[in-house]
Design a protein around this motif. Structure first.
Motif: not given
Lengths: 349, 300
Positions: B236-255
């Motif tokens: 999720a860190i990589y998919l979120g492009n190493k930004t907190p907001w990107g991580i939110v989106i990536a985590s939501f996708i996994f969730g």
């Protein structure tokens, strides 16, 4: 007399290794004293148990066999600076495929069927790891993470087959039917489970050593491992050496699974190969990625396992203390501070 | 939680499920930005999961359980950091060691304390749900945002705080500088190692909380309850492009993926093992998709 640089490195390496092992043994003793109500008995069985009779000793060596294969698989990858974290799934899938083939074959002579099963196990591992290698080559997908994720998914699929369609309803275990006895490897140290595949493991170590140090491919793999950019400049087709070490690494892992089935288990039991992949990493690191060093390193790791098993059988601790002791070795085995002279390239273990 | 009361239970549950990913990835982001690969997220989370529920069971207090669970994970992170930075061990191997230690030690302690290597149940209070009436009034989105437990809301605060620290404080700037070029940080008279250690300890903090959420929700410890969540968080860190907001989106996708597979399990007859494999498959596919996208973007 002037000490040579190599001599110094070797000495520092040995001293560092002794410190690492010393600390891990100390942790084992502390854990046992804290956890056991009869610490002296437990300590005795943990350290001496594997040598008390032929059965334990043979089984210890037998446990080392798959670790030799997985350790070699990791050594090949690490020497080429490629990371294969999917060992667990590759071993497990290799074992399953070998079992399926041996169950499907008509009851004929053992040799062709056995060879076919081992080849299939090898191919399965090679394909699984090769995928991560290809992804890395084509799109620069991190092979470390992709191999782990693919392997984790594969483990569940293998679980499904073992407990679902292939489950032997007559058996109380979650396991497939047993393979025909003509496919069992010959026991060489009764009453223990040690079998002829010990010879295969030693041969494999020799073969991998030869491949890495005496062939053109091995040379180019090691060069890419040392410095990929320099190798590219030197005219080596570096993208090949992302995929090839992964395939080799996976093949050795798959083989570990096949050998474990034909030599030890004779049925694919759920989670039979648990830990073989991770421990292979530790084995390769203790051996400093030297294929010949993998042999004693695997025996050492099997010794920790056997000790913990003996302590569990004869005393009151649980087997998992082996995992704790092994984690201490993992922590310290690459610690440069303990290995004064050793020079490491950034990023390679 | 009563699923009937939500218009989109699938999405609502995804928000709950994503929280451990979100927390672990947010902490892991600090380590990543400091230029270190953190594959210990899994083990740190497991340590937090075990110790939080054990301490909550012993003290009877959820707050103490969470705090001591976090403390244990931070301690484990300190060990990981000390070995990687002070003893100069390879960070990838010491990360594996942390995962191995956590999975071994939790089983050993569970056997020692409860005589049981399997599922251990605890008599502890439920995690309180928080009701924020203001959120409920937002159309559609409000439905996703209400009715979660306190730790879920706490995780949102932590992400916002993380973004603030990373982009708006000298510490964040130096942390990012360490990852970009440690030599520059040294030449400024600062010690890159300190920032790397801070990154590791922060990841211990958030992973501890993520683990606590897993076990306190169940009031039980299940061996290896994290089951790869730390790895998914790393992706999720990589998919979120190493930004907190990107991580939110990536985590939501996994969730969402996990929420979806939970529903699939109820609706269609899929073997449980396939459901368990699904999060890994979706993660690896997401990772491949991301690397293809990055590959062609860098070309054009």
């Amino acid at each position: 007399m002037k000490r040579t640089r190599w001599g110094g490195e070797l000495l520092a390496g040995i001293v560092g290794l002794l410190i690492t092992l010393g600390i891990s043994f100390a942790v084992a003793v502390v854990l046992i004293v804290l956890l056991s109500r009869q610490p002296l008995t437990t300590i005795y069985y943990f350290f001496v148990g594997p040598f008390t009779n032929k059965y334990y000793f043979g089984n210890m060596l037998n446990t080392a066999i798959p670790l030799v294969f997985t350790g070699l698989g990791i050594a090949v990858a690490f020497k080429s600076s490629v990371f294969n974290l999917g060992g667990e799934g590759q071993v497990y899938a290799g074992g399953l495929v070998a079992t399926v083939i041996l169950l499907a074959l008509p009851e004929t002579g053992g040799y062709p069927g056995g060879v076919l099963a081992l080849a299939a196990a090898l191919g399965t591992g090679a394909c699984l790891a090769g995928m991560s290698g290809l992804l890395k080559m084509k799109w620069d997908t991190d092979e470390l993470i992709s191999s782990f994720l693919i392997s984790s998914a594969v483990i569940f699929f293998v679980n499904y087959f073992i407990t679902g369609p292939l489950d032997d309803p007559a058996s109380s275990m979650l396991a497939t039917n047993a393979i025909g006895s003509q496919y069992h490897f010959l026991g060489i140290f009764p009453p223990s489970k040690l079998d002829i595949s010990a010879v295969l493991a030693a041969l494999a170590a020799g073969l991998v050593f030869f491949l890495m140090y005496y062939t053109h491919w091995g040379y180019e793999m090691r060069m890419c491992g040392l410095n990929r950019e320099f190798s590219r400049y030197g005219g080596i087709n570096v993208s090949t050496y992302v995929v090839l070490p992964m395939i080799l690494s996976g093949a050795l892992h798959g083989l570990a699974g096949g050998v474990a089935i034909m030599g030890t288990y004779h049925v694919a039991v759920k989670e039979f190969s648990f830990g073989m992949g991770w421990n292979g990493i530790a084995v390769a690191l203790i051996a400093r990625n030297n294929p010949l060093g993998v042999l004693p390193a695997a025996v050492f790791f099997a010794y920790l396992d056997a000790g913990a098993k003996a302590a569990m059988l004869h005393s009151d601790v649980t087997f998992e203390i082996a995992a704790v002791v092994q984690s201490v070795i993992f922590y310290l085995i690459t610690a440069q501070a303990l290995y004064g002279y050793m020079r490491y390239r950034k990023g390679s273990p | 939680m009563n699923e009937q009361s939500f218009t989109f239970p699938l999405l609502h549950n995804a928000v709950g499920i994503m929280t451990p990913f979100l927390l672990a990835a947010t902490g892991g982001l600090f380590t990543e930005l400091a230029g270190m690969l953190n594959i210990a997220l899994e083990g740190l989370m497991l340590a937090g999961a075990f110790f939080s529920v054990v301490f909550a069971g012993l003290t009877g207090s959820l707050v103490l359980g969470v705090l001591l669970g976090i403390a244990s994970a931070v301690l484990a992170a300190a060990l990981f950091g000390a070995v990687s930075l002070n003893l100069k061990a390879n960070v990838f191997i010491s990360g594996l060691a942390t995962n191995l230690l956590a999975s071994g030690l939790t089983v050993v302690l569970s056997f020692q304390l409860f005589g049981n290597k399997g599922v251990v149940r605890f008599e502890i209070p439920q995690l309180p749900a928080l009701s924020i009436p203001a959120l409920a009034r937002i159309p559609v989105l409000g439905d996703l945002l209400i009715g979660h437990n306190v730790l879920v809301y706490l995780s949102w605060l932590i992400v916002a705080l993380a973004a603030l620290i990373i982009y708006r404080t000298p510490f964040g700037l130096r942390l990012r500088g360490t990852g970009l070029n440690a030599a520059t940080i040294t030449s400024l008279g600062l010690r890159p190692r300190r920032y790397q250690m801070a990154g590791i300890l922060i990841s211990g903090f958030t992973c501890g909380l993520a683990g606590a959420l897993l076990t306190l929700k169940l009031s039980a410890f299940v061996p290896n309850i994290t089951s790869g969540r730390g790895w998914i968080a790393l992706v999720a860190i990589y998919l979120g492009n190493k930004t907190p907001w990107g991580i939110v989106i990536a985590s939501f996708i996994f969730g969402l993926a996990e929420s979806l597979s939970n529903y699939a399990q109820g609706a269609i007859n899929i073997p449980a093992d396939f459901i368990l494999a699904f999060p890994y498959l979706i993660t690896v596919l997401a990772m491949i998709g991301y690397s293809i996208w990055r590959h062609y973007r860098s070309r054009s």
